[in-house]
Design a protein around this motif. Sequence first.
Motif, PDB file in Angstrom:
ATOM      1  N   GLN A 307       0.822  -1.205   0.000  1.00 34.35           N
ATOM      2  CA  GLN A 307       0.000   0.000   0.000  1.00 34.35           C
ATOM      3  C   GLN A 307       0.862   1.264   0.000  1.00 34.35           C
ATOM      4  O   GLN A 307       0.610   2.215  -0.739  1.00 34.35           O
ATOM      5  CB  GLN A 307      -0.918  -0.005   1.226  1.00 34.35           C
ATOM      6  N   ALA A 308       1.906   1.270   0.817  1.00 34.79           N
ATOM      7  CA  ALA A 308       2.795   2.429   0.863  1.00 34.79           C
ATOM      8  C   ALA A 308       3.504   2.638  -0.465  1.00 34.79           C
ATOM      9  O   ALA A 308       3.611   3.771  -0.967  1.00 34.79           O
ATOM     10  CB  ALA A 308       3.819   2.253   1.987  1.00 34.79           C
ATOM     11  N   LEU A 309       3.985   1.557  -1.068  1.00 35.91           N
ATOM     12  CA  LEU A 309       4.683   1.661  -2.344  1.00 35.91           C
ATOM     13  C   LEU A 309       3.740   2.128  -3.448  1.00 35.91           C
ATOM     14  O   LEU A 309       4.125   2.933  -4.317  1.00 35.91           O
ATOM     15  CB  LEU A 309       5.311   0.307  -2.694  1.00 35.91           C
ATOM     16  N   LEU A 310       2.499   1.657  -3.432  1.00 31.76           N
ATOM     17  CA  LEU A 310       1.506   2.114  -4.416  1.00 31.76           C
ATOM     18  C   LEU A 310       1.274   3.622  -4.292  1.00 31.76           C
ATOM     19  O   LEU A 310       1.205   4.335  -5.304  1.00 31.76           O
ATOM     20  CB  LEU A 310       0.189   1.357  -4.206  1.00 31.76           C
ATOM     21  N   ASN A 311       1.141   4.105  -3.057  1.00 29.59           N
ATOM     22  CA  ASN A 311       0.922   5.539  -2.858  1.00 29.59           C
ATOM     23  C   ASN A 311       2.095   6.367  -3.372  1.00 29.59           C
ATOM     24  O   ASN A 311       1.917   7.409  -4.007  1.00 29.59           O
ATOM     25  CB  ASN A 311       0.709   5.835  -1.376  1.00 29.59           C
TER      26      ASN A 311
END
Length: 406
Positions: A307-311
């Motif tokens: 999720q963090a990498l997607l953001n």
Amino acid sequence: MFKKAILLLGVAVTCCLLWFAVYDYREAGPIARENLRGLALSLTTAIEKLAANDPSLETLHSFHPADVAYFALVDGRGVYRFHSNRDLVGTAVDHRAAKEQVLFDRSETRVVLGTGERAYQFASPVTVAGEPLLLVLTLHTFRADAVTRRARLNMTIVVALVGIGWLLSLGLARYARRQERHEEELARREALAKLGEMGAVLAHEIRNPLAGIKGFAQVIAAKPQELRNGAFAESIVTEAVRLESLVNDLLLYAANEPDTVADFPLAPLVEHVVSLHGPDAGYGHVGITWSCPADLLVRGNRDRIEQALLNLVHNALQAMAQGGELRVVASRSGRNVVIRIEDNGHGIADEHLPLVFEPFFTTKTRGTGLGLALCKKIVEANGGRITLKSRAGEGTVVTMVLPRAR
């Protein structure tokens, strides 16, 4: 400013104390020598008067000052006319240099006695009953050396006290800074806790009505009775989706991070994130490249890290509205894994850099300001850290540091 003034005052006081200690030590040697010379001159005058009053020199045998090791009177032939040791009276001076001493020259030197003591020897011409003699006066240096030792001790004490003072000051400053950071962290956590409570209440109160709004709007959009209703319905759907996204972000930020961690390969995760953003990158004329060792394992919660990498990748694409290059690079660094997301977009202004990880801070017109704050929370919950470097017009580099698999 106050801290700098205190630091400068401390440096000035330290320099003054050290200068005083060194100056006092350097002056102690000459002072000790002057004391010995003055004592020797006084004793020379006293001995000369005693010898003048008693030409037989017998009175001198009762002259025993505490500072005198021995003294003697030598005539021009190099023979002891008087010596503190009666057995040496009438004998020749042992050292040739002493025999050749000019009787009218005054000299001073350091000598080593038979006991191993370093003494001060003062030679001065005197006149006894009209005959020129050489007075050889040897003095103990205990009291004179005590001046030097005291000065050395004082210098050592001052240097030690200054060093201890600076160590204590540095320790207190470090403790105060640590306490200040601790208080700041407590305040930040308290603010985040209140924000989480607010987000949970807000999400609970508006999530259900939003579902109904979105449903009715979708019906209107599917079968509009008038042409303009279709546009209105589309607007309702767009706003409802935006509010739903805000609620989801609030829930994600307010929720406690899961405790489940595991070792997982990073390369498939990076590849998956890049592939999900491939279409958007193509539309925006952005080239994406990535690299990651196939055997690189990360320890953490895979879903939350994804999720963090997607953001972060999504933010980088939005920063390159006119196209550009995006690089995602993962590598080992000791016991950690370093993931760098680099873009050459519009960058971030210097005055905004300290605020980028704060909740609800955003420079976008329709942004929620929770993207980077959520990334920071996820990374720190997984035992890592995140930093951002940027310059307006040159791009941004976001670095995530995560623990490697054990």
